[in-house]
Scaffold this motif. Sequence first.
Motif, PDB file in Angstrom:
ATOM      1  N   ASP A 153     -38.034 -59.681 -17.791  1.00  0.00           N
ATOM      2  CA  ASP A 153     -37.760 -60.605 -16.543  1.00  0.00           C
ATOM      3  C   ASP A 153     -36.757 -61.428 -17.077  1.00  0.00           C
ATOM      4  OD1 ASP A 153     -37.776 -61.996 -14.276  1.00  0.00           O
ATOM      5  OD2 ASP A 153     -39.501 -63.170 -14.634  1.00  0.00           O
ATOM      6  N   MET A 162     -44.726 -59.093 -19.396  1.00  0.00           N
ATOM      7  CA  MET A 162     -43.103 -59.222 -19.225  1.00  0.00           C
ATOM      8  C   MET A 162     -42.735 -60.233 -20.178  1.00  0.00           C
ATOM      9  SD  MET A 162     -42.140 -57.169 -16.750  1.00  0.00           S
ATOM     10  CE  MET A 162     -40.765 -57.863 -15.728  1.00  0.00           C
ATOM     11  N   SER A 216     -40.768 -51.399 -16.785  1.00  0.00           N
ATOM     12  CA  SER A 216     -40.100 -52.910 -16.943  1.00  0.00           C
ATOM     13  C   SER A 216     -40.787 -53.833 -17.953  1.00  0.00           C
ATOM     14  CB  SER A 216     -40.224 -53.611 -15.575  1.00  0.00           C
ATOM     15  OG  SER A 216     -39.572 -52.977 -14.379  1.00  0.00           O
ATOM     16  N   TYR A 217     -39.852 -54.354 -18.984  1.00  0.00           N
ATOM     17  CA  TYR A 217     -40.393 -54.913 -20.084  1.00  0.00           C
ATOM     18  C   TYR A 217     -39.845 -56.476 -19.937  1.00  0.00           C
ATOM     19  CZ  TYR A 217     -41.454 -50.392 -22.474  1.00  0.00           C
ATOM     20  OH  TYR A 217     -42.168 -49.411 -22.883  1.00  0.00           O
TER      21      TYR A 217
END
Length: 330
Positions: free
Chosen positions: A44, A1, A41-42
């Motif tokens: 944050d 992330m 999800s790549y």
Amino acid sequence: MIKITILALDNVLASSVMGTMDTFGQTGVTWNFIVGHDEVSYFDINIVTQDGKPVKTRHQAAIYPNGSIQDIESTDLIMISSFSDYKTIETSGKAIEWLREQNKKGTTIAGICAGAYILAETGLLNGKTATTHWGFANDFRKRYPQINLQSEKIITDEGNLLCSGGCNSYIDLSIYLIERYCGQSIALESSKAMLHDIGRNSQKPYTVFQFAKDHADSKIKLIQIWFEENYNQRIDIGVLAKNFGLSRRVLERRFNAATGNTPLLYLQRLRVEIAKNLLEKTSKTFSEIAFFVGYEDTSFFRKIFKKHTKLLPKEYKTKFFRAIEVLPGH
């Protein structure tokens, strides 16, 4: 992330915060949903302000952060929001010092539109290239002469220091960084999902030449006005200089010092601006426009036009012309 911190400043332009968040946030989500793949999800993403309190836009809408800059222990990328008032430069001292500290840690920092001013205030861009909105270029150069401003570019990349020009360039810059972190394929998917033209690299098609008259040379102002009233005439700079009681050499030196352009380049830009306006608002052919602004050689003026707009006249008209529809009875 990948950890992304979006720095929201006083007088913030909300799109440069929320739009940036949405662009990174939809990566691996929107496209995957469209094609029936599982979400990935790549990034944050956190929004911060100097003190952790909300900041307001010019229209008093509030942006509520996740915390303050001091709450960020580590981050891979900081995106500096754009803003609508130069006063923000004066009220961003804590953020400027924080950015210097983050740079020492190796954090990548990117300024969106006017956010480039905050990055410039850190001193980190001295001797390096930068960009900002084309309309702010003259002011930016006066404030930061040690920075190589390339205002025709949409993105400048100095490795871990990046800038983008124009508020909506947050999309260009975000997609550019998505490609850096996630690869070309993911960036292309994101741009398609957002209906965004990937790879835009120039502000020139959108730029309006600023006919600088904020100088003290009254004679040069008179010559500028003369150009604006006689732009379609065959103009001999030597004769023009004599008519205004100057030598050609003195005229060119004083004109360049006052406006930042040579007389001939100024005249070219003036003619191009008039041609752009006619392409946007009339059905005149480019040959007719070229003759109207003072060029008998259409091919020669076409080259000049492309030099200053990065588009051929036909491309410019396709991009900006909107025919006015007249309803029956009107």
